[in-house]
Design an enzyme around this catalytic site. Structure first.
Site: not given
Length: 339
Positions: A124, A126, A224, A283, A288
């Site tokens: 996941d 960022e 993603d 986040h 996550d």
């Protein structure tokens, strides 16, 4: 990176427990109890997908009984089988149905536990962002986490996390810092994406993924891989990595398995419906990923065979049919640089 995704348009353990006692409705509900004698002694030659086999009639009758159970009755029966009792009623029904079905089919023909992935790699990302995410804004990956889920033990076995230094927009917005908890100092000291990707690949190789052990990538949605990684590889002037060309979109898997609409497949809602709370900082890419892995574990426990359902082809996102044979991702290799 759930908030960014939402703002855009858009196997069970190998050692099986003893076969369960027949599911039974409470007194007063007729035709709900199933006796094992109904199918014992019948040597059926039907294939596992031939629904004329008497075992499927037994499963169907049991499913009808389960549909009529109250939440307390469902929890009691699940506890009897030493299964998880948390979750909304529809989840509990699905869990009990799949457990009963699996046990009955294993009596008929044992399942080959070696056919599923050995590991699932949960990712996941960022990425850089601005409030409102203007359409012209170019997102760059700033955190690359992986959570390694062992599908045999159903436990998180290892994790990887590295931050990434953005090139196009090296200064993070206040919105991005507040959302992700990633500070300017963190990314200033980080490696650029090609070096981080090389570190990721070395980490995966050390765990013999794609060589000794089969594995699949898993993400929370399509963005993603199809958006963030795709854009980042173009920014970094490298080819898209082959190991990430196919993945499990857990939102699709969750929606199809528990029969819920797409608006009920956000990370926090999936956790809530399964009776779990979010652990960690929302986040944070690593936190996550850990929470997504917890959902994957629960789904595997409930009888869902998580399998690849999306892929990249010629730079485009495509759906993978559930009828495609299950195949693990290739051994990771560093992609070539673009000309």
């Amino acid at each position: 990176m759930e908030e960014q995704k939402e703002n855009r348009p858009q196997a069970a353990p190998k050692e099986a427990p003893a076969p369960p006692a027949p599911a039974a409705c409470p007194p007063g509900r007729q035709h709900c109890r199933i006796s094992d004698q109904e199918t014992n002694g019948k040597n059926s030659t039907a294939s596992s997908n031939d629904f004329s086999d008497p075992i499927y009639k037994e499963i169907a009758i049991t499913n009808g009984c389960i549909n009529r159970m109250t939440r307390d009755e469902l929890r009691s029966k699940l506890a009897e089988f030493k299964l998880e009792t948390r979750g909304v009623k529809d989840v509990l029904k699905k869990r009990l149905k799949n457990y009963y079905k699996k046990q009955k089919l294993m009596q008929k023909e044992p399942i080959n536990g070696d056919s599923y992935y050995d590991y699932i790699c949960v990712v996941d990302f960022e990425a850089t962002c601005e409030e409102g995410n203007p359409p012209e804004f170019i997102h760059e990956i700033i955190e690359f986490p992986i959570v390694l889920l062992n599908t045999h033990t159903l436990e998180i076995e290892d994790t990887f996390q590295q931050y990434v230094k953005p090139e196009i927009n090296p200064k993070l917005s206040n919105f991005c810092i507040n959302l992700t908890g990633i500070t300017q100092d963190i990314v200033d000291k980080a490696d650029t994406f090609p070096q981080v990707l090389q570190n990721v690949i070395e980490w995966m190789r050390q765990r013999e993924l794609g060589t000794k052990y089969s594995y699949s990538m898993l993400t929370d949605g399509s963005w993603d891989m199809s958006k963030f990684l795709n854009i980042q590889c173009r920014i970094s002037r490298i080819k898209y990595p082959s190991f990430a060309k196919k993945w499990i979109n857990i939102r699709k898997s969750y929606g199809n398995f528990y029969k819920v609409p797409r608006n009920q497949t956000k990370l926090t809602i999936m956790l809530e419906k399964l009776g779990m709370n979010y652990d960690g900082r929302p986040h944070s890419g690593l936190d996550d990923s850990k929470n997504i892995a917890r959902i994957a574990i629960r789904m595997l426990q409930d009888g869902c065979e998580l399998r690849v359902n999306e892929r990249m082809h010629a730079g485009q996102l495509m759906t993978v049919s559930s009828s495609v044979p299950l195949e693990g991702a290739p051994a990771p290799q560093m992609p070539r640089y673009r000309n």
